[in-house]
Design a protein around this motif. Structure first.
Motif, PDB file in Angstrom:
ATOM      1  N   PHE A 103       0.852  -1.183   0.000  1.00 27.37           N
ATOM      2  CA  PHE A 103       0.000   0.000   0.000  1.00 27.37           C
ATOM      3  C   PHE A 103       0.893   1.240   0.000  1.00 27.37           C
ATOM      4  CE2 PHE A 103      -2.458  -3.220   2.401  1.00 27.37           C
ATOM      5  CZ  PHE A 103      -3.568  -3.317   1.562  1.00 27.37           C
ATOM      6  N   PRO A 104       0.430   2.334  -0.593  1.00 23.15           N
ATOM      7  CA  PRO A 104       1.230   3.566  -0.574  1.00 23.15           C
ATOM      8  C   PRO A 104       1.277   4.186   0.809  1.00 23.15           C
ATOM      9  CG  PRO A 104      -0.911   3.965  -1.585  1.00 23.15           C
ATOM     10  CD  PRO A 104      -0.820   2.478  -1.372  1.00 23.15           C
ATOM     11  N   ASP A 105       2.186   5.125   0.985  1.00 28.15           N
ATOM     12  CA  ASP A 105       2.293   5.845   2.256  1.00 28.15           C
ATOM     13  C   ASP A 105       0.969   6.543   2.574  1.00 28.15           C
ATOM     14  OD1 ASP A 105       4.881   5.037   2.064  1.00 28.15           O
ATOM     15  OD2 ASP A 105       5.754   7.042   1.804  1.00 28.15           O
ATOM     16  N   ALA A 106       0.655   6.607   3.870  1.00 31.82           N
ATOM     17  CA  ALA A 106      -0.505   7.354   4.373  1.00 31.82           C
ATOM     18  C   ALA A 106      -1.812   6.935   3.702  1.00 31.82           C
ATOM     19  CB  ALA A 106      -0.281   8.859   4.197  1.00 31.82           C
ATOM     20  N   ALA A 107      -1.954   5.646   3.406  1.00 26.88           N
ATOM     21  CA  ALA A 107      -3.147   5.163   2.693  1.00 26.88           C
ATOM     22  C   ALA A 107      -4.345   4.945   3.611  1.00 26.88           C
ATOM     23  CB  ALA A 107      -2.821   3.866   1.958  1.00 26.88           C
ATOM     24  N   PHE A 108      -4.104   4.907   4.942  1.00 25.31           N
ATOM     25  CA  PHE A 108      -5.187   4.566   5.866  1.00 25.31           C
ATOM     26  C   PHE A 108      -5.297   5.582   6.997  1.00 25.31           C
ATOM     27  CE2 PHE A 108      -3.886   0.631   3.839  1.00 25.31           C
ATOM     28  CZ  PHE A 108      -5.106   0.088   3.454  1.00 25.31           C
ATOM     29  N   ASP A 109      -6.522   5.698   7.517  1.00 29.35           N
ATOM     30  CA  ASP A 109      -6.777   6.565   8.666  1.00 29.35           C
ATOM     31  C   ASP A 109      -6.553   5.832   9.983  1.00 29.35           C
ATOM     32  OD1 ASP A 109      -7.857   8.822   7.078  1.00 29.35           O
ATOM     33  OD2 ASP A 109      -9.457   7.399   6.623  1.00 29.35           O
ATOM     34  N   VAL A 110      -6.732   4.511   9.952  1.00 29.74           N
ATOM     35  CA  VAL A 110      -6.570   3.682  11.146  1.00 29.74           C
ATOM     36  C   VAL A 110      -5.890   2.380  10.744  1.00 29.74           C
ATOM     37  CG1 VAL A 110      -7.729   2.548  13.095  1.00 29.74           C
ATOM     38  CG2 VAL A 110      -8.735   4.613  12.084  1.00 29.74           C
ATOM     39  N   VAL A 111      -4.928   1.945  11.552  1.00 28.76           N
ATOM     40  CA  VAL A 111      -4.293   0.643  11.342  1.00 28.76           C
ATOM     41  C   VAL A 111      -4.379  -0.130  12.651  1.00 28.76           C
ATOM     42  CG1 VAL A 111      -2.183  -0.610  10.785  1.00 28.76           C
ATOM     43  CG2 VAL A 111      -2.722   1.498   9.566  1.00 28.76           C
TER      44      VAL A 111
END
Length: 235
Positions: free
Chosen positions: A145-153
């Motif tokens: 996945f690209p950088d900063a692709a999610f709000d929550v991990v």
């Protein structure tokens, strides 16, 4: 019908149970010859481990501690684009999707040998639960996945199973946007897995302080050294 599995690998459980049964059979032969009573030594060792493993499997089963832990993690997810690293049978990802209907939830797992998990099982569990979750095959040490692709991990009892644990944490934070939230549950307090525990911004709390862990789940080799780390990515 939803079919969730516990975190205990069947491949680790079965040999111990078999060895316990063989030791017990050896002790029974003590009525023929007292030398067979020497099997009491392995019986005590294997029997103890069997009690811990079988008791843990029961406590983590349907409706048990595993569900409560997933609900605890899901309660800390505000929504948005959510990634579950090491989704297993899909239980945590589905719990989040049910709790946050507007969230976009993705679960990844390698579904490697030794586990009774599969992508097909996850998708079937999501379908039966009436939620939409995207499941993909991948490695926690090298997220596709690209950088900063999610709000929550989020991740639950996964990092310690991967050889490059530090890479897993770095990768999890890499795909998390600045200001995004992470919630990780793993035996971070166990030096056998983490000689140097990860230093992350936010809070760290023993899992047993947050969720009821009946015997034998508080055992150090089960969940006794598991911590919940939660916080926000700073940069």
């Amino acid at each position: 019908m939803v079919r969730y599995r516990t975190w205990l690998r069947p491949g680790r459980l079965y040999p111990i149970v078999v060895l316990t049964a063989l030791s017990l059979a050896g002790c029974a032969l003590g009525v023929l010859n007292r030398w067979f009573l020497l099997f009491l030594l392995p019986l005590s060792a294997f029997g103890y481990v069997s009690v811990i493993l079988l008791g843990s499997a029961y406590r983590l089963g349907p409706g048990g501690a595993q569900r409560r832990i997933h609900e605890l993690i899901a309660s800390q997810v505000p929504g948005g684009r959510v990634l579950d690293i090491g989704c297993g049978s899909g239980s945590l990802a589905i719990t989040i999707a049910r709790r946050c209907p507007d969230a976009t939830v993705t679960g990844i797992d390698s579904w490697g040998p030794g586990w009774h998990y599969s992508r097909q099982l996850c998708e079937e569990n999501a379908r039966v639960s009436g939620v939409t979750v995207r499941f993909e095959r991948g490695s926690g040490a090298a997220l596709d996945f690209p950088d900063a692709a999610f709000d929550v991990v989020v991740s639950c009892m996964t990092f310690h199973e991967i050889r490059d644990k530090a890479d897993c944490v770095r990768e999890a934070l890499r795909v998390l946007r600045p200001g995004g939230r992470f919630v990780f549950v793993d035996p971070f307090a166990d030096p056998a897995y983490y000689p140097t525990p990860p230093r992350l911004p936010g809070s760290s709390c023993p899992l047993g302080d947050l969720v009821d862990l009946p015997f034998p789940l508080r055992h150090p080799k089960v969940l006794g050294r598991v911590l919940l780390l939660a916080g926000l990515r700073e940069h």
